[in-house]
Structures are given as C-alpha cells and as structure tokens.
Design a protein around this motif. Structure first.
Motif, PDB file in Angstrom:
ATOM      1  N   ILE A 150     -50.258  35.421  15.328  1.00 35.17           N
ATOM      2  CA  ILE A 150     -49.393  35.296  14.149  1.00 35.17           C
ATOM      3  C   ILE A 150     -47.895  35.353  14.489  1.00 35.17           C
ATOM      4  O   ILE A 150     -47.129  34.493  14.039  1.00 35.17           O
ATOM      5  CB  ILE A 150     -49.775  36.345  13.087  1.00 35.17           C
ATOM      6  CG1 ILE A 150     -51.158  36.007  12.507  1.00 35.17           C
ATOM      7  CG2 ILE A 150     -48.729  36.402  11.975  1.00 35.17           C
ATOM      8  CD1 ILE A 150     -51.675  37.008  11.495  1.00 35.17           C
ATOM      9  N   PRO A 151     -47.408  36.332  15.289  1.00 35.70           N
ATOM     10  CA  PRO A 151     -45.974  36.320  15.623  1.00 35.70           C
ATOM     11  C   PRO A 151     -45.558  35.040  16.349  1.00 35.70           C
ATOM     12  O   PRO A 151     -44.468  34.515  16.123  1.00 35.70           O
ATOM     13  CB  PRO A 151     -45.804  37.547  16.525  1.00 35.70           C
ATOM     14  CG  PRO A 151     -46.951  38.436  16.185  1.00 35.70           C
ATOM     15  CD  PRO A 151     -48.087  37.519  15.851  1.00 35.70           C
ATOM     16  N   LEU A 152     -46.444  34.517  17.201  1.00 39.79           N
ATOM     17  CA  LEU A 152     -46.129  33.288  17.920  1.00 39.79           C
ATOM     18  C   LEU A 152     -46.122  32.095  16.981  1.00 39.79           C
ATOM     19  O   LEU A 152     -45.292  31.192  17.113  1.00 39.79           O
ATOM     20  CB  LEU A 152     -47.146  33.077  19.049  1.00 39.79           C
ATOM     21  CG  LEU A 152     -47.040  34.077  20.200  1.00 39.79           C
ATOM     22  CD1 LEU A 152     -48.321  34.084  21.027  1.00 39.79           C
ATOM     23  CD2 LEU A 152     -45.834  33.760  21.072  1.00 39.79           C
ATOM     24  N   GLY A 153     -47.054  32.087  16.011  1.00 28.92           N
ATOM     25  CA  GLY A 153     -47.061  31.010  15.028  1.00 28.92           C
ATOM     26  C   GLY A 153     -45.770  30.977  14.228  1.00 28.92           C
ATOM     27  O   GLY A 153     -45.172  29.907  14.016  1.00 28.92           O
ATOM     28  N   ILE A 154     -45.321  32.153  13.784  1.00 28.03           N
ATOM     29  CA  ILE A 154     -44.062  32.237  13.041  1.00 28.03           C
ATOM     30  C   ILE A 154     -42.904  31.756  13.915  1.00 28.03           C
ATOM     31  O   ILE A 154     -42.019  31.014  13.462  1.00 28.03           O
ATOM     32  CB  ILE A 154     -43.820  33.681  12.566  1.00 28.03           C
ATOM     33  CG1 ILE A 154     -44.890  34.084  11.538  1.00 28.03           C
ATOM     34  CG2 ILE A 154     -42.417  33.832  11.973  1.00 28.03           C
ATOM     35  CD1 ILE A 154     -44.853  35.552  11.156  1.00 28.03           C
ATOM     36  N   ALA A 155     -42.917  32.157  15.177  1.00 24.43           N
ATOM     37  CA  ALA A 155     -41.854  31.767  16.107  1.00 24.43           C
ATOM     38  C   ALA A 155     -41.786  30.255  16.267  1.00 24.43           C
ATOM     39  O   ALA A 155     -40.706  29.651  16.187  1.00 24.43           O
ATOM     40  CB  ALA A 155     -42.099  32.427  17.465  1.00 24.43           C
ATOM     41  N   VAL A 156     -42.926  29.633  16.481  1.00 22.61           N
ATOM     42  CA  VAL A 156     -42.974  28.192  16.705  1.00 22.61           C
ATOM     43  C   VAL A 156     -42.507  27.439  15.461  1.00 22.61           C
ATOM     44  O   VAL A 156     -41.745  26.470  15.552  1.00 22.61           O
ATOM     45  CB  VAL A 156     -44.395  27.763  17.127  1.00 22.61           C
ATOM     46  CG1 VAL A 156     -44.501  26.244  17.203  1.00 22.61           C
ATOM     47  CG2 VAL A 156     -44.756  28.377  18.480  1.00 22.61           C
ATOM     48  N   VAL A 157     -42.944  27.891  14.281  1.00 24.61           N
ATOM     49  CA  VAL A 157     -42.515  27.248  13.034  1.00 24.61           C
ATOM     50  C   VAL A 157     -40.994  27.358  12.867  1.00 24.61           C
ATOM     51  O   VAL A 157     -40.322  26.380  12.501  1.00 24.61           O
ATOM     52  CB  VAL A 157     -43.243  27.866  11.821  1.00 24.61           C
ATOM     53  CG1 VAL A 157     -42.594  27.409  10.516  1.00 24.61           C
ATOM     54  CG2 VAL A 157     -44.710  27.477  11.831  1.00 24.61           C
ATOM     55  N   LEU A 158     -40.444  28.537  13.130  1.00 23.71           N
ATOM     56  CA  LEU A 158     -39.004  28.723  12.982  1.00 23.71           C
ATOM     57  C   LEU A 158     -38.225  27.834  13.952  1.00 23.71           C
ATOM     58  O   LEU A 158     -37.220  27.217  13.571  1.00 23.71           O
ATOM     59  CB  LEU A 158     -38.633  30.187  13.205  1.00 23.71           C
ATOM     60  CG  LEU A 158     -39.004  31.160  12.085  1.00 23.71           C
ATOM     61  CD1 LEU A 158     -38.701  32.599  12.505  1.00 23.71           C
ATOM     62  CD2 LEU A 158     -38.261  30.829  10.795  1.00 23.71           C
ATOM     63  N   VAL A 159     -38.684  27.755  15.191  1.00 23.18           N
ATOM     64  CA  VAL A 159     -38.002  26.898  16.166  1.00 23.18           C
ATOM     65  C   VAL A 159     -38.047  25.444  15.715  1.00 23.18           C
ATOM     66  O   VAL A 159     -37.029  24.737  15.714  1.00 23.18           O
ATOM     67  CB  VAL A 159     -38.638  27.044  17.569  1.00 23.18           C
ATOM     68  CG1 VAL A 159     -38.099  25.975  18.515  1.00 23.18           C
ATOM     69  CG2 VAL A 159     -38.356  28.429  18.145  1.00 23.18           C
ATOM     70  N   GLY A 160     -39.228  24.978  15.314  1.00 20.08           N
ATOM     71  CA  GLY A 160     -39.355  23.597  14.871  1.00 20.08           C
ATOM     72  C   GLY A 160     -38.518  23.301  13.649  1.00 20.08           C
ATOM     73  O   GLY A 160     -37.824  22.277  13.574  1.00 20.08           O
ATOM     74  N   LEU A 161     -38.544  24.219  12.672  1.00 23.98           N
ATOM     75  CA  LEU A 161     -37.767  24.016  11.448  1.00 23.98           C
ATOM     76  C   LEU A 161     -36.267  24.025  11.752  1.00 23.98           C
ATOM     77  O   LEU A 161     -35.503  23.229  11.199  1.00 23.98           O
ATOM     78  CB  LEU A 161     -38.101  25.100  10.426  1.00 23.98           C
ATOM     79  CG  LEU A 161     -37.428  24.963   9.062  1.00 23.98           C
ATOM     80  CD1 LEU A 161     -37.868  23.673   8.377  1.00 23.98           C
ATOM     81  CD2 LEU A 161     -37.743  26.161   8.182  1.00 23.98           C
ATOM     82  N   GLY A 162     -35.863  24.924  12.641  1.00 27.02           N
ATOM     83  CA  GLY A 162     -34.454  24.959  13.025  1.00 27.02           C
ATOM     84  C   GLY A 162     -34.006  23.666  13.680  1.00 27.02           C
ATOM     85  O   GLY A 162     -32.885  23.185  13.443  1.00 27.02           O
ATOM     86  N   LEU A 163     -34.889  23.063  14.489  1.00 32.54           N
ATOM     87  CA  LEU A 163     -34.559  21.786  15.120  1.00 32.54           C
ATOM     88  C   LEU A 163     -34.485  20.669  14.082  1.00 32.54           C
ATOM     89  O   LEU A 163     -33.603  19.808  14.156  1.00 32.54           O
ATOM     90  CB  LEU A 163     -35.600  21.448  16.193  1.00 32.54           C
ATOM     91  CG  LEU A 163     -35.613  22.365  17.424  1.00 32.54           C
ATOM     92  CD1 LEU A 163     -36.788  22.015  18.330  1.00 32.54           C
ATOM     93  CD2 LEU A 163     -34.298  22.266  18.198  1.00 32.54           C
TER      94      LEU A 163
END
Length: 200
Positions: A150-163
C-alpha cells in the motif's frame, strides 16, 4: 474533451466504463493512455496497490513497473512492454474497485496540483525518477502480502500524477512515500531471510 487535456481521473474512469469484458488486457490499458503513456502508466500501475490486493496483482504491477522504470532510465521516448505482459489481463472487478476508490482522492490532488518545480521534466531528473521507480518496483515484488504494497502504491500514484500535472512537489511527496514503503519491504524481506536461516 480531447485526451490531451483530460485529467488523469477522467481517463481512468473512461478506461473502466469502456471495458467490454470481465478481464481487461494490459495492452488495452496502455493503448488508452495515449501521448502521456509514461506518466499515466505509472499511475495505473500504482492504483491497484493502494488497496489490499491478493497475489499476483502486486507482483504483476511490480514487473510492469520494473520494465517501465528501466526504459525511463535508458531514455526510451515512449514505453514498450513485452507482448507476453501486454497479453496478461486484470479482472475488471479489481480494476473498477481500484479506480472507484482512487478517483475521489485523485480529483482532490488534481485541484491541488499545478505546474511547479518543473525540473523533473528535464532528461536527467526524469531518469533519476526512473531509478527511484526501479527501486519501488523491486520493493513491490518483495512486499508483504495483501497490505505491504500500500505505501508503495500510494508512492507510485503520486509520482505518476506529479509527472502528469508537472508538479514537482507531488513527485517529491511520492518519492518520500516510496522511501518508507521500500524500507518496510526490506524489513519484511530481512525477516523472512532471518527466519529461514534460523530454521536451516
């Protein structure tokens, strides 16, 4: 609304609504992402892991993210995935559940996100983000079952959304979440290795 101006949340909702079968091929997901394929693909690969998900979903997402991260590091202009992975499918029920849970939060983030700290758009910085995603992908593969991702999923989503939104603040927030998730996954892996060593 053209896809080029659609928000991430709109594209994900359309992906689920347009599905015509009970299982969605990875190829169909990649095709719908269009010109922002790298960033949106990162969001899509993170979404299923934001919820407790049984194997092999974290493993599949981790392997796909691993391939995407390597291509970012190598400077590939658009993502390429092996046919074997593109032919794999994700249950529409699981994809819909992930999208339904994530979209309200994505829309809140989209209202907050705006172009700033845009240095992540530079080639060198983007490759460094790719290196971080490579670490997150490996951590996903070894994450504790059901909730460890779950923490990694949130991290990946945030990185992608930020890009997608060209928002370096959101990218940095995602990298921080990813660091926490990676440490937790390493702790789980070391615990497994220690238990195995004690038995043998």
């Amino acid at each position: 609304m053209r896809q080029g101006t659609s928000r991430t949340s709109d594209i994900l909702v359309r992906l689920v609504e347009d599905a015509r079968t009970d299982r969605v091929p990875v190829r169909a997901i990649v095709d719908v992402l269009g010109e922002r394929a790298y960033a949106l693909l990162i969001v899509v690969l993170g979404l299923p892991n934001c919820l407790p998900m049984p194997p092999p979903i974290p493993l599949l997402c981790g392997l796909l993210l691993l391939s995407v991260a390597v291509q970012i590091i190598l400077g590939q202009p658009s993502p390429w995935l092996p046919n074997r992975l593109l032919a794999r499918t994700i249950a529409l029920h699981d994809l819909r559940k992930a999208v339904d849970r994530a979209v309200p939060w994505l829309r809140k983030l989209e209202r907050f996100a705006r172009p700033r700290l845009s240095f992540f758009e530079r080639a060198v910085a983007f490759r460094l983000v790719g290196a971080a995603l490579l670490a997150f992908a490996l951590a996903l593969v070894f994450a504790a079952p059901i909730i460890g991702q779950i923490p990694l999923g949130i991290a990946v989503v945030l990185v992608g959304l930020g890009l997608v939104e060209r928002d370096g603040v959101v990218v940095i927030a995602g990298l921080c979440f990813g660091l926490v998730g990676t440490v937790l996954s390493l702790g789980f892996l070391f615990a497994i290795i220690a238990s195995a060593s004690a038995i043998f």
